[in-house]
Write a protein that holds these residues in place. Sequence first.
Motif, PDB file in Angstrom:
ATOM      1  N   LEU A   1       0.815  -1.215   0.000  1.00  0.00           N
ATOM      2  CA  LEU A   1       0.000   0.000   0.000  1.00  0.00           C
ATOM      3  C   LEU A   1       0.849   1.265   0.000  1.00  0.00           C
ATOM      4  N   ILE A   2       1.871   1.285   0.839  1.00  0.00           N
ATOM      5  CA  ILE A   2       2.664   2.510   0.958  1.00  0.00           C
ATOM      6  C   ILE A   2       3.606   2.715  -0.222  1.00  0.00           C
ATOM      7  N   SER A   3       3.721   1.707  -1.079  1.00  0.00           N
ATOM      8  CA  SER A   3       4.690   1.765  -2.174  1.00  0.00           C
ATOM      9  C   SER A   3       4.096   2.189  -3.509  1.00  0.00           C
ATOM     10  N   GLY A   4       2.783   2.399  -3.560  1.00  0.00           N
ATOM     11  CA  GLY A   4       2.175   2.733  -4.839  1.00  0.00           C
ATOM     12  C   GLY A   4       1.089   3.786  -4.718  1.00  0.00           C
ATOM     13  N   SER A   5       1.155   4.800  -5.550  1.00  0.00           N
ATOM     14  CA  SER A   5       0.161   5.882  -5.495  1.00  0.00           C
ATOM     15  C   SER A   5      -1.220   5.384  -5.886  1.00  0.00           C
ATOM     16  N   SER A   6      -1.308   4.518  -6.902  1.00  0.00           N
ATOM     17  CA  SER A   6      -2.613   4.019  -7.336  1.00  0.00           C
ATOM     18  C   SER A   6      -3.282   3.197  -6.244  1.00  0.00           C
ATOM     19  N   LEU A   7      -2.501   2.393  -5.527  1.00  0.00           N
ATOM     20  CA  LEU A   7      -3.066   1.597  -4.436  1.00  0.00           C
ATOM     21  C   LEU A   7      -3.533   2.491  -3.294  1.00  0.00           C
TER      22      LEU A   7
ATOM     23  N   CYS B   1       2.640  10.029  -2.527  1.00  0.00           N
ATOM     24  CA  CYS B   1       1.496  10.495  -1.731  1.00  0.00           C
ATOM     25  C   CYS B   1       0.747  11.617  -2.444  1.00  0.00           C
ATOM     26  N   VAL B   2       1.487  12.520  -3.073  1.00  0.00           N
ATOM     27  CA  VAL B   2       0.844  13.615  -3.816  1.00  0.00           C
ATOM     28  C   VAL B   2       0.074  13.063  -5.013  1.00  0.00           C
ATOM     29  N   LYS B   3       0.667  12.111  -5.727  1.00  0.00           N
ATOM     30  CA  LYS B   3      -0.015  11.501  -6.870  1.00  0.00           C
ATOM     31  C   LYS B   3      -1.267  10.747  -6.431  1.00  0.00           C
ATOM     32  N   ALA B   4      -1.199  10.104  -5.275  1.00  0.00           N
ATOM     33  CA  ALA B   4      -2.359   9.385  -4.755  1.00  0.00           C
ATOM     34  C   ALA B   4      -3.526  10.344  -4.490  1.00  0.00           C
ATOM     35  N   ILE B   5      -3.214  11.492  -3.905  1.00  0.00           N
ATOM     36  CA  ILE B   5      -4.252  12.486  -3.643  1.00  0.00           C
ATOM     37  C   ILE B   5      -4.836  13.020  -4.947  1.00  0.00           C
ATOM     38  N   GLU B   6      -3.995  13.234  -5.924  1.00  0.00           N
ATOM     39  CA  GLU B   6      -4.477  13.716  -7.219  1.00  0.00           C
ATOM     40  C   GLU B   6      -5.478  12.743  -7.823  1.00  0.00           C
TER      41      GLU B   6
ATOM     42  N   THR C   1      10.678  14.020  -3.256  1.00  0.00           N
ATOM     43  CA  THR C   1      11.725  13.135  -2.765  1.00  0.00           C
ATOM     44  C   THR C   1      11.097  11.940  -2.054  1.00  0.00           C
ATOM     45  N   GLY C   2      11.753  10.774  -2.127  1.00  0.00           N
ATOM     46  CA  GLY C   2      11.250   9.602  -1.428  1.00  0.00           C
ATOM     47  C   GLY C   2       9.832   9.254  -1.836  1.00  0.00           C
ATOM     48  N   ARG C   3       9.027   8.950  -0.832  1.00  0.00           N
ATOM     49  CA  ARG C   3       7.629   8.576  -1.116  1.00  0.00           C
ATOM     50  C   ARG C   3       6.665   9.752  -1.118  1.00  0.00           C
TER      51      ARG C   3
ATOM     52  N   VAL D   1       6.917   9.204   6.208  1.00  0.00           N
ATOM     53  CA  VAL D   1       7.190   9.684   4.848  1.00  0.00           C
ATOM     54  C   VAL D   1       8.127  10.885   4.847  1.00  0.00           C
ATOM     55  N   GLU D   2       7.787  11.883   5.637  1.00  0.00           N
ATOM     56  CA  GLU D   2       8.551  13.139   5.593  1.00  0.00           C
ATOM     57  C   GLU D   2       9.952  12.972   6.173  1.00  0.00           C
TER      58      GLU D   2
END
Length: 343
Positions: free
Chosen positions: A39-45, A116-121, A110-112, A70-71
């Motif tokens: 879950l934490i490794s993919g924006s789509s998930l 997270c931003v892509k997931a929100i989008e 940077t990093g993950r 994350v941060e």
Amino acid sequence: MNRNMKQWVEEQIASTEFRALPILSFPAVSLMGITVRELISGSSLQAQAMETVALETNAAASVSLMDLSVEAECFGAPVHVSDDEVPTISGSIVSSLEDVEKLAVPAVGTGRSGLCVKAIEQAARNIKDRPVFAGMIGPFSLAGRLMDITGIMMACYEAPDTVHALLEKTVLFLKEYALAFKKAGADGVVIAEPMAGLLSPEFGEEFSSRYVKKIVETAQDEEFIVIYHNCGGSAVRMISSIVGTGAAVLHFGNAVDMAEVMPQVPRHIPALGNIDPAGELREGTPESIRAAVTALLEKCGRWPNFMISSGCDIPPSTPWENIRAFFDAVRLFNETAASGKSA
């Protein structure tokens, strides 16, 4: 079309029914048949998890993962990841003013953080019936993960200049992170500041609230709000400082009594809390959860700005029968309440 979040806040307070808004995301893994690691490794998930929860519940908003590693990972902190538990930071990377001065502020992406931003989008495109809130850590809690809890608590007394120097860097990154979520389509952000709950009211203002306020002033407007979360036992004594952040919504953990919190929160600010996420929602039974929800609604229902929630992020392994019992209890209370929500 952007949502008027000032109006949304007013609608929550004016509602004649109680609205439930738990911090609910990670338990989606059991419905999706995936691990926390996946879950934490993919924006789509991550987006799919938010959509799954939205389909399964009538929560007042959709909330993304409260992954407070994350941060810190973006700054270079080591992260421990497992299949079943929320990721954690496994070591500090700064201990002195010299370390802090050498610490680079990472770019958002940077990093993950980019995931997270892509997931929100994606979630904001697909979830239209309620607000979408991103999750992020608070400035003091991020600093504490970079320095470690014991180190930063001692430094607040012995080396406050070092703490402030570190906070200036954490808040710089977090302001940009909040703006990235805003640009991605989020209706707001939940800022989790759990370590602030360990501070005295004076230190809470000096090392946490004044920096949270900088994020609020940077990002919050009519179409984007900040929800401030503090799960510490000292939150009741810090109410003035917490309200002073300017956050549009406040969220409190189960370490405090909401009946003590509510009289101190201005009526125009929704205050959320605080069913125990681990001890009750994960470890309880549907019957015990219904009893806990009913008791909290009966105790705090006279405040129009009260909204029922979990005390913190609901653990990944929480049974869905318990989560459904939480929402069922709120629905049943609304249906059977003789006078509804009253001041």
